[in-house]
Write an enzyme that holds these catalytic residues in place. Structure first.
Site, PDB file in Angstrom:
ATOM      1  N   LYS A 134       0.836  -1.202   0.000  1.00  0.00           N
ATOM      2  CA  LYS A 134       0.000   0.000   0.000  1.00  0.00           C
ATOM      3  C   LYS A 134       0.868   1.249   0.000  1.00  0.00           C
ATOM      4  CE  LYS A 134      -3.635   2.441   2.519  1.00  0.00           C
ATOM      5  NZ  LYS A 134      -4.709   2.369   3.531  1.00  0.00           N
ATOM      6  N   HIS A 285     -10.344 -24.473 -38.134  1.00  0.00           N
ATOM      7  CA  HIS A 285     -11.531 -24.017 -37.403  1.00  0.00           C
ATOM      8  C   HIS A 285     -11.898 -24.974 -36.266  1.00  0.00           C
ATOM      9  CE1 HIS A 285     -12.232 -20.551 -39.901  1.00  0.00           C
ATOM     10  NE2 HIS A 285     -12.196 -21.293 -40.995  1.00  0.00           N
TER      11      HIS A 285
END
Length: 532
Positions: A134, A285
């Protein structure tokens, strides 16, 4: 400058601490880490000496103290923060080196008890990591030994870390805490508490599913140019899986390249080179349009390409063996999007040097073993639906000769049984409804992804005819049962003499009678392979 070192994984920590000490940085440490550093001749202050409070409750309480978190959280640019530190005689902590109790490794051990798991949940470590992360502008937070070299290089060069480095360390720290908490949540929410069970067995699917993926790259676009996309890997990828590939040449992989490459690689690595021979899979595909085995890469590729040369154009090619020059020369005659193999000879790579757009991936085959992980497979598959997720165990079932049940009067020959197993292995990787004709270790016709099984069968026949292949005497695999005899009639009319299907239809007897009437062999696998 003060550095706080508190690590469970002590890889490289002594050397790193020695380098910090050489830079004049004061070392503060806890428990086992402090002892290790002291035994190595380093001057180190134990946390208890900083806090004035001894470690207690078997080490559960040692760093949860204002003199630790005040030193981590105080902002150096706020006079009131610095005044508070001075008033309470708290020193700043400028560098924190913290890794956490080995919760993930503990619960992965066979026979791990709930008590073992709970004792390996770190409390003080994540709290310190969060405090340091932090306050990233003032504190460098290291959570992994791999970060030591870069941090040390910057400190030795400039006496400090850049803001960019400290921010990156902070992000990595928050990610590590998130991974840690996710592992704890996944484990505990999969357990139903039972006092009588000392070693609980977690459920396969936890009450809350928390996943961690690491971004490998942003992609140019998704399935279509108007969609954005990125490619992620598991936090701990299985060896031999697609994400472990090394790209040796070619353009950046696209979203569709990756999806098709995965389909090809998963299929080809299901063939054991030592037992089955060289295998080649060509995918277009997301469906195999040609699969074959042969004595070498050239033969396997030539047979696979022969199945459907039209669809192979612009396809994805995967091999389970080293690609040599002879096979590379033959492959170079067609347009290839992606080429994958466990290895490539220098001569083979030289063949493709002028084809700069061909993406070449080198992927080590998985080591093999009893677990899905050892075989480079996902243990669980997921599919996104509207505001939800479907999860299932992956379809890793492998069929053997002993699993087959002959249901017709005509018995399949030994050669036909091998063709049936080959066809079944391919059918598992073809989109449903799937019909696959095979013969002599080669696909002869593939019908994929149709709403009607009859249409898949007809398409497979059309493909074979277009490629100039005869389906006479072929083996056919159907990924699910024939609901009526018409499906069987279509494949027999095309030339099939043996069929493998799961069985389990209300009309199984009707289909069996049809097979007997047509004089063909049919076996039931007892397993379905829908692939939607």
């Amino acid at each position: 400058m003060n550095a706080l070192l508190s690590v469970s994984d002590k890889t490289g920590i002594v050397e790193f601490a020695q380098a910090l000490h050489a830079l004049g940085i004061k070392l503060i440490s806890t428990g086992g880490t402090a002892k290790l550093l002291a035994d190595s001749g380093l001057p180190v202050t134990e946390v208890a000496g900083v806090t004035g409070f001894p470690e207690m409750l078997d080490g559960r309480v040692k760093t949860l103290h204002p003199k630790v978190h005040g030193g981590l959280l105080a902002r150096r640019d706020l006079p009131e923060h610095m005044a508070a530190l001075k008033a309470y005689a708290i020193d700043t902590i400028d560098l924190a080196v913290i890794n956490l109790y080995p919760f993930e490794a503990t619960v992965a051990k066979e026979g791990c008890t709930l008590e073992d798991a709970i004792e390996n949940i770190d409390i003080g470590g994540p709290a310190m990591v969060r405090s340091a992360a932090k306050n990233w502008k003032d504190v460098g937070i290291l959570t992994d030994a791999s970060q030591y070299p870069q941090v040390l290089a910057e400190l030795q060069a400039d006496g400090k870390l850049t803001l960019a480095t400290k921010f990156a360390l902070s992000v990595a720290a928050f990610n590590r805490v998130a991974q840690y908490d996710a592992a704890i949540s996944n484990y505990l929410s999969a357990i139903t508490f039972d006092e009588a069970v000392s070693a609980p067995v977690p459920a396969l699917f936890p009450a809350q599913a928390n996943s961690n993926f690491i971004k490998l790259q942003d992609l140019r676009y998704g399935e279509n140019p108007h969609q954005s996309a990125a490619f992620y890997r598991d936090l701990y990828p299985a060896p031999g899986s697609l994400v472990t590939a090394v790209q040796l040449q070619g353009k950046e992989l696209s979203y569709n390249n990756i999806a098709d490459a995965d389909a090809a690689w998963e299929c080809v690595k299901s063939f054991d080179a030592a037992k089955d021979g060289a295998a080649c899979v060509i995918v277009k595909h997301a469906n195999p349009c040609g699969v074959a085995v042969g004595v070498d890469a050239l033969r396997a590729y030539s047979k696979a390409f022969q199945t459907d040369p039209t669809s192979a154009f612009g396809g994805i090619i995967a091999l389970n063996c080293t690609l040599d020059e002879a096979a590379a020369l033959q492959m170079s005659k067609q347009f290839i999007e992606v080429l994958m193999a466990p290895d490539f000879t220098p001569e083979a790579l030289a063949v493709f040097k002028t084809k700069v757009n061909v993406r070449i991936l080198k992927i080590a085959l998985p080591p093999g073993g009893a677990s899905d992980w050892a075989n480079g497979r996902n243990a669980v598959d997921v599919k996104r639906v509207g505001s939800g997720l479907l999860m299932q165990t992956a379809d890793n079932h492998e069929l053997t000769l002993a699993d087959l049940k002959v249901v017709t009067k005509v018995q399949p020959t030994a050669e036909q049984l091998q063709d049936l197993l080959f066809a079944w292995k391919i059918g598992k990787f073809v989109k449903s409804n799937a019909i696959v004709f095979c013969k002599a270790g080669m696909t002869m016709g593939v019908g994929a992804g149709q709403m009607s099984r009859l249409d898949s069968a007809r398409i497979a026949s059309i493909k074979a005819d277009a490629a100039g292949l005869s389906l006479a005497g072929t083996a056919v695999a159907s990924d699910a049962f024939f609901p009526f005899r018409d499906g069987l009639d279509v494949v027999v009319d095309a030339g099939a003499t043996c069929i493998i299907q799961p069985g389990g239809s209300m009309r199984d007897q009707e289909v069996i009678d049809a097979a007997n009437e047509r004089g063909v062999a049919m076996v039931f696998s007892g397993v379905r392979h829908f692939r939607h």
